[in-house]
Design a protein around this motif. Structure first.
Motif, PDB file in Angstrom:
ATOM      1  N   GLY A 118       0.828  -1.208   0.000  1.00 49.36           N
ATOM      2  CA  GLY A 118       0.000   0.000   0.000  1.00 49.36           C
ATOM      3  C   GLY A 118       0.858   1.253   0.000  1.00 49.36           C
ATOM      4  N   LEU A 119       1.908   1.232   0.828  1.00 51.63           N
ATOM      5  CA  LEU A 119       2.855   2.359   0.863  1.00 51.63           C
ATOM      6  C   LEU A 119       3.426   2.620  -0.520  1.00 51.63           C
ATOM      7  CD1 LEU A 119       5.343   2.015   3.877  1.00 51.63           C
ATOM      8  CD2 LEU A 119       3.490   3.679   3.585  1.00 51.63           C
ATOM      9  N   ILE A 120       3.965   1.548  -1.112  1.00 55.04           N
ATOM     10  CA  ILE A 120       4.627   1.710  -2.411  1.00 55.04           C
ATOM     11  C   ILE A 120       3.640   2.226  -3.452  1.00 55.04           C
ATOM     12  CG2 ILE A 120       5.829   0.487  -4.292  1.00 55.04           C
ATOM     13  CD1 ILE A 120       6.925  -1.456  -2.160  1.00 55.04           C
ATOM     14  N   ALA A 121       2.468   1.597  -3.503  1.00 51.15           N
ATOM     15  CA  ALA A 121       1.473   1.978  -4.506  1.00 51.15           C
ATOM     16  C   ALA A 121       1.080   3.440  -4.363  1.00 51.15           C
ATOM     17  CB  ALA A 121       0.242   1.082  -4.406  1.00 51.15           C
ATOM     18  N   ALA A 122       0.893   3.878  -3.144  1.00 52.93           N
ATOM     19  CA  ALA A 122       0.458   5.259  -2.933  1.00 52.93           C
ATOM     20  C   ALA A 122       1.599   6.240  -3.197  1.00 52.93           C
ATOM     21  CB  ALA A 122      -0.097   5.435  -1.516  1.00 52.93           C
ATOM     22  N   LEU A 123       2.817   5.851  -2.852  1.00 53.48           N
ATOM     23  CA  LEU A 123       3.958   6.730  -3.114  1.00 53.48           C
ATOM     24  C   LEU A 123       4.227   6.841  -4.612  1.00 53.48           C
ATOM     25  CD1 LEU A 123       6.361   5.695  -0.192  1.00 53.48           C
ATOM     26  CD2 LEU A 123       5.236   7.933  -0.505  1.00 53.48           C
ATOM     27  N   VAL A 124       4.151   5.710  -5.303  1.00 52.40           N
ATOM     28  CA  VAL A 124       4.347   5.720  -6.745  1.00 52.40           C
ATOM     29  C   VAL A 124       3.324   6.630  -7.407  1.00 52.40           C
ATOM     30  CG1 VAL A 124       3.998   4.284  -8.799  1.00 52.40           C
ATOM     31  CG2 VAL A 124       5.555   3.520  -6.990  1.00 52.40           C
TER      32      VAL A 124
END
Lengths: 331, 331, 331, 331, 331, 331
Positions: A277-283
């Motif tokens: 979730g972190l990665i997806a939202a940061l991307v």
């Protein structure tokens, strides 16, 4: 869109059905999972382009592990075949006051004998924007730790964003090194870190009286870091927890709302779902508050998905973020 | 005893076992159900003489759907064979904060191409005292709506009591008519109505600031009506709801006690179980307070029965009405 | 270490899977269990040397029942073969507000036609330190009651400690005797008793306004008794109870802490797990407070084990006693 | 169309899945069956109007047994509730050189305590044209034998055709009578008989050097008889048999073709399927050669249907008669 | 009766259900087995007193492996706990022209790190008459080979009969020794040998143009030997084989009849069933012809039992010897 | 390596387990398959780079169908989402003399409403060497036929090899066109054809007295064709067939050996496995005799794989070609 590469060990998970104990069962449910693989599946389920790199034996089991990722759209073309066995773990799923129990049988796996030079990282990282690894891989063997270093350095050099889930496993680190001898060097090449206070103390010798303090010190120690994240779980019993996420950046702490999680179906992989979730939202360039809310909602929803990985879609996670926790029938 | 005739569409319900999602499953549990069929099974389980009229293809699937009703004593001798396919729906059973998800695949079914004149209603209603239909059938197709009108008119003319569950399904009504163009004419031939405020507003354009007000207006608009009923569900999460019933007659509102429903097993068909409870208690000439209590207890118990239909006996429902909610082992 | 001998009837338990009712099922899960057999399995799982004596037909079913005990290390070498059938019971597992339902089919079993003299108790009790029986056996038939008397008298004479679970089953006692005509004589040969106030009143005609009073009177009536125990369960609903244990000795009441039991998996055999906990702790010479805490923790844990018997280890029970109820994943 | 009434005992059949032995299994597949019930299901599957009369306990098991017949359209409205238990049998399904093994647990059932006068045969036989019974019922108990006599006499008096499957079960006849004391009187009221040479010798003391001779003698001894039938099975091994039928009438023997039966799925109820085939073809007034061909094809097809009863349709049986044994995929 | 001790490695066998391949499955059926353990279970099923000695980790998996033997009455009290993992193997069950495929994952098991001195053989062999080992154990590791030598020497010294199944496994023998360096010394301490020509040549360098010749040479090379046995299988396809046994003693060859084995259910453990048949018949002092017939019938029947071990009874095997291969239903 | 593109409809296949009929089942096994999709999976399992183009609804069912292909490495990136439903079919698996029965429910699928222009064929065929289609797609609807024409013309123009399985389905072709009006135009753009005499007569009006004659005429009629292939199956019964392949090229007929196929596990998709074998061997430039032997061995092996598609590897097929039909256990 550029690829997100996850690197780690995938295992066969064997679970006695219907909350039976291993002593009772005549059958095991089989899924394949591993911390970084779970991140990959979740990213792909969110519509991102995810790749997974590992080393598995060229056997029906090794191939099945990769197939399980392909099913959900994760590319495994850069994974390599080799080694004697696929790691596996037995999971006695807990419920109520009986906690889940994991029995690892992962020694001597293909990842344990991975050597530097085996994976051509330059090719792997072509067209990639992000590299994700976790503290499990350097804990497996000295050569796996070396391969991880090789990977993060190449990733960094090639301009990828590097994320790491500290993921301490007490039953690993059997090869004569303490995490504090290995992890700092690896984290120095990373930008985003998921971890908790205990692990940060163990790996880096840093501690403070509160979360913010720990995070501040970590930022100081590793100036390459841009985001630090953490999750907090309160366990009433095995089937009823609460979940909350924290994200620290620009010297500020962002906290998600707290999710109540009754009737948990499968809590393995909750942290991996948070990481994805972190990665997806940061991307997707969301602001820190949105990032931590999204990651926490994703992790929460994972508790209601069987298996290791969060196969929820973007729409399902954002519906939960929007407050849809009542569990109504959607027709 | 005279028959109670239920009329509607029955479908094959396919559920991935163990709370899996469709994306994960290699198996589906199969039951057959439909709103009015569920009412029939519950009435028969209460010892009443229930018949079911539908149109299904003459295939193993169509026959299995009827067999499923025969199993519980519902007569399907007046159902007819025809049409291309049996409707079906996929159910992802929810739990905790993940709600259940229904994926319909019911278009082009035998009921969708039902025409007036196909069913010999005069024969169907011989020896019958009651006719039950729902708002789902007229929502399927223009010809199904026409057949429903044919049915209610014949029933009314032959002196049967007519009951209707308004049952709004947003994904139906695809044939170019708004419910408000079709439903009033049908409801005009009915005596007992189960519905909620939103549906009443949608179908009849009636609204008020409270339940009693809506019901009063509906009574005025449809002077043939003698009983109006409604249910209210509060959802803490998918596996924990409360349930309450309302019955309005003689300008008076009767309210059941509120049931707490923890650890829900299968909430599909709760409203149908309530409807069957209403009919069973009214046929047995109970007073309004008893009627609403019985119907609510029946609906509550349904949440603990797998499948679409409430197969509980009269004794099991009255035991619950009597306060037996502690779940002790009965030996 | 000396043996602990358990004596009673073992049955085939047939449970429709997934909380289905018998009316719905096409399959039954099969386990073997019985009050005294369950005690034996739990004792063996705690590392004690347990033996089980019964009479089953020499058929695949009778042999399977004994095999099920051998699996967990209980010796059945002194059990005998004979009789026409193995008793069985059907269990509709309850959940939420729907309680479990047991349908017995145990008449005409091998134990029902057991006669005195069939079992060579002197050989059975050689190298044994303890004999456990329950109020179920004398309730089956006159001859089974006589055999029980033969057993307890021999055990007593040979210096064994004798324990009894009063275990009243209303659907038994069909052979023309009231429990009060049979049980006192048997209890007179016993040292440890597990029972509740209602049963004590029914069996012995003793009652008082509180637990301690009942226990005191029972001690007076049966001076051979050294320990009296009882359990109290509060049932919010079928899947959520609390549990507490009481132990009375030396004119003093020892009470365990109260365990909250959410998400119960299988509550059959909770009392047997408590009994086994009592015996195990007494054999190991623990003090009364420890004994009652251990037995209650054991009974609590049983609610999270499928099947009739508590297969938890000593370590698992003591972990629970130590407060480990949060259900964390143990890796 | 007038009814065909079948009378007998129905049992719960419990089969370990996947050819396991009872000693190995943790699960039983459950179906309900009995010789005469199987005949009823097959007749109903052929589109005939079948009724079934029995006595089962008023329990979920008794009701499930009747429901299982209702599923396939057999009316059980004239069956009565009573007795202590439903008979059951365990089936270890054989394959290859391992034969199937049946373990009966049917003593003390509702049918065993059936008394004359309990069933109102005059009502049962209203609107009926045919009555079918078998040699199993009089073998259960003296009172069941008496009830059978009551049934056949009433049937005969009311003008029904009476058929009987001699069906010898060596493990029954435990109540002190030899079949030869009971069966002749019952057969004297029957018109159609299914049996083999050994049974005819045992029941009636008649024998001859070939089938035709035995049949001729039987016809002479029981002048009421119009048709005698027999089946011959050759068993290469448990999963590969051949099957052939014989029908004798008007002093002539009609023989069916021989069916090769490889890969048998479930051979229980083969003879019942043959009996139902006989009745169905006779009711439809086919000539003897057609009758025996139809009955044999029906019995053959049964070997490829799971469970006790032949649920094949008329079309499926006539397709087989027509030579469709190649097992092509029908799309 | 004196004990028969079996010594070897036991593994968890994981089989995809319904002939699925590993690539397809979401579930594995679980049984525990190993060549020498299978011999133990069969001996115990024949009513002999069997014990099993091994080394497994003290984990739920290790305990389950021992429990699986206890179930069938094999004593495991002399087995020891230790080592890192339980060996396991994946079995893709073949059918028709697709052969079964075994994927071993047995390296690094408790048996692989067994050392001499760990097992107290003198105690193990007290009250024992027979010791059985196989060529698998010395193939695992140098220390396991040494432990085997320790065992056979002690057994021989204490007067036990020693039997060995040569059991060559090409994928073992990885520790730098050729079987010919290890096996002769072990066989020199044995009396009964099961093996085939290829293995005898590989182990001992002996060969001849026919079976009798090989056996004669082996007898000359190992004068301690009294019986040599062999089995011959002809495979038409995976589900259809024939089986025949040979026994050589006193310079004479005894041959069993040939069994046709259609519709094979599970051929793993056929040779172990033969070995157990040999031991059981020899212990019961049967003549050589009976011995070879019994062992061959036992092995044949095993092919129709799920799992690794032959759980058939003495009566079942002798029925097959008596010609009961037709697979009739036994009621 | 360049891609092989397969184009067609994929469906959800629902099979009652254990050879049950639809009338009996409470569960369906679920796999996804379709003629051209099966070809794709087999090609990918042989290590070739396969892509699949179809149109499925954007629902969990549509996505699962694509995921099922991804699992085995088939790329579905060029497939499009759209339409109302996923086609499905019910399969009653036959055995012995009972043939399998397919009940299609595929009308109104996403492929049925596929229009020309929806798929960007130029992009699809970039980097591709081969295009495979079958006679099923043009049989679905006029617009699907038009889309097929669009595809083959583009493929031809872009220089791809085009193969077609004639695959006649009698229950399709419902949209008012006869195959002979549609198929010739499509075949004119193809190079390799799989079909049998009946279909060739139906589609093209060509016939002859033997295979070679038919093939010769077809070659003359469609000069673009380079290879014609056919399979011949002899069915002893549903579980025992033989299989043989034919390949015609350069005016010569090449015939494979005949495979005996006892104990067939799943014969759906045999022809697709043959087709994939043809393509794989032709792509690898094998000579005609090898090509037909490889394709036939692949088809044979498919009969022993559950599901629609042949997931066997190249090595497994060549092992079978090499004569390995004995079904020995491979360890």
């Amino acid at each position: 869109v550029k690829k997100i590469i996850c690197f780690g060990e995938i295992m066969l998970r064997l679970t006695p059905p219907q909350y039976q104990k291993v002593l009772q069962t005549t059958q095991f449910d089989a899924v394949y999972g591993g911390s970084e693989a779970n991140v990959g599946v979740s990213l792909s389920s969110f519509g991102l382009d995810a790749g997974y790199v590992t080393r598995v034996p060229d056997s029906p089991l090794g191939r099945s592990a990769l197939n399980a990722l392909n099913t959900y759209g994760v590319s495994t073309r850069k994974s390599i075949f080799g080694g004697d066995r696929l790691g596996l773990y037995f999971l006695e799923m807990g419920t109520g006051i009986r906690g889940s129990k994991v029995i690892y049988d992962r020694a001597h796996s293909g990842m344990a004998t991975l050597q530097t030079g085996m994976i051509d990282w330059t090719t792997v990282f072509k067209d990639a924007q992000w590299f994700h690894w976790s503290g499990i891989t350097p804990a497996i063997s000295a050569s796996a730790a070396a391969a991880t270093l090789e990977a993060v350095r190449t990733a960094r050099k090639m301009g990828l964003t590097v994320s790491c889930d500290l993921n301490y496993r007490a039953n690993l680190w059997q090869y004569g090194k303490h995490p504090s001898e290995i992890m700092p060097e690896l984290v120095r090449e990373s930008h985003i870190l998921l971890g908790d206070g205990d692990t940060i103390e163990l790996y880096f010798g840093l501690k403070s009286k509160n979360y913010a303090g720990v995070f501040e010190k970590t930022m100081l120690a590793f100036p390459n870091l841009t985001y630090l994240a953490m999750t907090a779980r309160q366990a009433f019993h095995a089937s009823h927890n609460t979940y909350k996420g924290f994200l620290y950046c620009d010297k500020q702490m962002f906290e998600s709302k707290v999710y109540d999680m009754p009737e948990i179906l499968d809590r393995i992989g909750g942290g991996d779902a948070f990481m994805a979730g972190l990665i997806a939202a940061l991307v997707r360039k969301h602001d820190p508050q949105y990032v931590v809310e999204f990651a926490t909602a994703a992790a929460t929803l994972k508790h209601y998905i069987r298996g290791d990985a969060n196969i929820s879609t973007l729409a399902e996670v954002t519906a939960l973020m929007g407050g849809n926790t009542g569990g109504r029938v959607s027709r």
